[in-house]
Design a protein around this motif. Structure first.
Motif, PDB file in Angstrom:
ATOM      1  N   ALA A   1       0.831  -1.206   0.000  1.00 20.55           N
ATOM      2  CA  ALA A   1       0.000   0.000   0.000  1.00 20.55           C
ATOM      3  C   ALA A   1       0.865   1.256   0.000  1.00 20.55           C
ATOM      4  CB  ALA A   1      -0.930  -0.002   1.213  1.00 20.55           C
ATOM      5  N   LEU A   2       1.965   1.235   0.725  1.00 24.21           N
ATOM      6  CA  LEU A   2       2.872   2.384   0.719  1.00 24.21           C
ATOM      7  C   LEU A   2       3.513   2.576  -0.651  1.00 24.21           C
ATOM      8  CD1 LEU A   2       4.558   2.071   4.213  1.00 24.21           C
ATOM      9  CD2 LEU A   2       2.951   3.812   3.437  1.00 24.21           C
ATOM     10  N   TRP A   3       3.885   1.482  -1.315  1.00 21.47           N
ATOM     11  CA  TRP A   3       4.454   1.606  -2.659  1.00 21.47           C
ATOM     12  C   TRP A   3       3.419   2.113  -3.653  1.00 21.47           C
ATOM     13  CZ3 TRP A   3       9.079   2.515  -3.791  1.00 21.47           C
ATOM     14  CH2 TRP A   3      10.124   1.977  -3.058  1.00 21.47           C
TER      15      TRP A   3
ATOM     16  N   SER B   1      -7.213   0.683  -8.466  1.00 22.94           N
ATOM     17  CA  SER B   1      -8.177  -0.404  -8.645  1.00 22.94           C
ATOM     18  C   SER B   1      -7.480  -1.759  -8.732  1.00 22.94           C
ATOM     19  CB  SER B   1      -9.041  -0.165  -9.874  1.00 22.94           C
ATOM     20  OG  SER B   1      -8.261  -0.190 -11.040  1.00 22.94           O
ATOM     21  N   ASP B   2      -6.300  -1.808  -9.340  1.00 20.20           N
ATOM     22  CA  ASP B   2      -5.546  -3.064  -9.358  1.00 20.20           C
ATOM     23  C   ASP B   2      -5.133  -3.484  -7.950  1.00 20.20           C
ATOM     24  OD1 ASP B   2      -5.743  -3.384 -12.072  1.00 20.20           O
ATOM     25  OD2 ASP B   2      -3.757  -2.554 -12.503  1.00 20.20           O
ATOM     26  N   PHE B   3      -4.684  -2.520  -7.162  1.00 20.75           N
ATOM     27  CA  PHE B   3      -4.297  -2.837  -5.789  1.00 20.75           C
ATOM     28  C   PHE B   3      -5.489  -3.374  -5.007  1.00 20.75           C
ATOM     29  CE2 PHE B   3      -3.960  -1.327  -1.342  1.00 20.75           C
ATOM     30  CZ  PHE B   3      -2.948  -2.169  -0.926  1.00 20.75           C
ATOM     31  N   PHE B   4      -6.620  -2.728  -5.107  1.00 18.51           N
ATOM     32  CA  PHE B   4      -7.792  -3.193  -4.359  1.00 18.51           C
ATOM     33  C   PHE B   4      -8.321  -4.516  -4.895  1.00 18.51           C
ATOM     34  CE2 PHE B   4      -7.900   1.067  -2.653  1.00 18.51           C
ATOM     35  CZ  PHE B   4      -8.324   0.832  -1.355  1.00 18.51           C
ATOM     36  N   ARG B   5      -8.301  -4.683  -6.223  1.00 17.84           N
ATOM     37  CA  ARG B   5      -8.822  -5.908  -6.805  1.00 17.84           C
ATOM     38  C   ARG B   5      -7.942  -7.114  -6.474  1.00 17.84           C
ATOM     39  NH1 ARG B   5      -8.373  -4.910 -12.025  1.00 17.84           N
ATOM     40  NH2 ARG B   5     -10.139  -3.507 -11.995  1.00 17.84           N
ATOM     41  N   HIS B   6      -6.628  -6.936  -6.524  1.00 19.09           N
ATOM     42  CA  HIS B   6      -5.730  -8.079  -6.364  1.00 19.09           C
ATOM     43  C   HIS B   6      -5.222  -8.263  -4.939  1.00 19.09           C
ATOM     44  CE1 HIS B   6      -5.738  -8.807 -10.597  1.00 19.09           C
ATOM     45  NE2 HIS B   6      -5.357  -7.570 -10.855  1.00 19.09           N
ATOM     46  N   ARG B   7      -5.342  -7.239  -4.085  1.00 19.76           N
ATOM     47  CA  ARG B   7      -4.777  -7.373  -2.744  1.00 19.76           C
ATOM     48  C   ARG B   7      -5.834  -7.215  -1.630  1.00 19.76           C
ATOM     49  NH1 ARG B   7      -0.117  -9.669  -1.106  1.00 19.76           N
ATOM     50  NH2 ARG B   7       0.677  -8.648   0.730  1.00 19.76           N
ATOM     51  N   ILE B   8      -6.650  -6.215  -1.694  1.00 18.25           N
ATOM     52  CA  ILE B   8      -7.572  -5.936  -0.590  1.00 18.25           C
ATOM     53  C   ILE B   8      -8.822  -6.802  -0.655  1.00 18.25           C
ATOM     54  CG2 ILE B   8      -8.963  -4.137   0.519  1.00 18.25           C
ATOM     55  CD1 ILE B   8      -5.961  -3.777   0.865  1.00 18.25           C
TER      56      ILE B   8
ATOM     57  N   LEU C   1      -8.343 -10.281   0.599  1.00 13.97           N
ATOM     58  CA  LEU C   1      -8.233 -10.297   2.061  1.00 13.97           C
ATOM     59  C   LEU C   1      -9.604 -10.195   2.726  1.00 13.97           C
ATOM     60  CD1 LEU C   1      -5.127  -8.037   2.746  1.00 13.97           C
ATOM     61  CD2 LEU C   1      -5.318 -10.508   3.042  1.00 13.97           C
ATOM     62  N   ILE C   2     -10.466  -9.377   2.170  1.00 18.44           N
ATOM     63  CA  ILE C   2     -11.804  -9.223   2.729  1.00 18.44           C
ATOM     64  C   ILE C   2     -12.638 -10.482   2.504  1.00 18.44           C
ATOM     65  CG2 ILE C   2     -13.968  -7.929   2.522  1.00 18.44           C
ATOM     66  CD1 ILE C   2     -12.247  -5.472   1.847  1.00 18.44           C
ATOM     67  N   ALA C   3     -12.511 -11.053   1.290  1.00 21.00           N
ATOM     68  CA  ALA C   3     -13.298 -12.236   0.967  1.00 21.00           C
ATOM     69  C   ALA C   3     -12.749 -13.491   1.629  1.00 21.00           C
ATOM     70  CB  ALA C   3     -13.347 -12.434  -0.553  1.00 21.00           C
ATOM     71  N   GLY C   4     -11.487 -13.448   2.061  1.00 29.45           N
ATOM     72  CA  GLY C   4     -10.897 -14.590   2.751  1.00 29.45           C
ATOM     73  C   GLY C   4     -10.251 -15.617   1.841  1.00 29.45           C
ATOM     74  N   PHE C   5      -9.830 -15.200   0.659  1.00 29.79           N
ATOM     75  CA  PHE C   5      -9.189 -16.156  -0.261  1.00 29.79           C
ATOM     76  C   PHE C   5      -7.755 -16.360   0.085  1.00 29.79           C
ATOM     77  CE2 PHE C   5     -12.530 -14.462  -3.231  1.00 29.79           C
ATOM     78  CZ  PHE C   5     -13.316 -15.596  -3.130  1.00 29.79           C
TER      79      PHE C   5
END
Length: 88
Positions: A13-15, A74-81, A84-88
């Motif tokens: 997230a910092l990057w 959007s890539d960061f949220f789609r591939h990382r966040i 994590l929220i969905a639990g995959f």
């Protein structure tokens, strides 16, 4: 949730924040140097001379890099966040 996963997510997230803010900050830096040199060469010490061109350049840089910023976020949220929220 593992603490290594949290630290990796925060590091990424910092990057992303650095990548997203770098075009706008670079333009602000360059415009600040250019306006500062212009003021030093002409001995004009007007406060609006530093503010208006820098803000205009920042707005133009934001408008030009808006696609890059939204794609990166959007890539960061789609591939990382979201995983994590969905639990995959």
């Amino acid at each position: 949730m593992d603490e290594n996963l949290i630290f990796d997510t925060l590091r990424e997230a910092l990057w992303v924040a650095v990548k997203v803010s770098s075009p706008i900050l670079t333009v602000a830096l360059v415009m600040g140097v250019v306006v500062g040199l212009f003021q030093a060469l002409t001995s004009i010490q007007e406060m609006t001379l530093t503010f208006v061109p820098k803000m205009a350049a920042i707005l133009v840089a934001f408008w030009i890099s808006m696609g890059f910023i939204s794609a990166t976020m959007s890539d960061f949220f789609r591939h990382r966040i979201v995983p994590l929220i969905a639990g995959f």
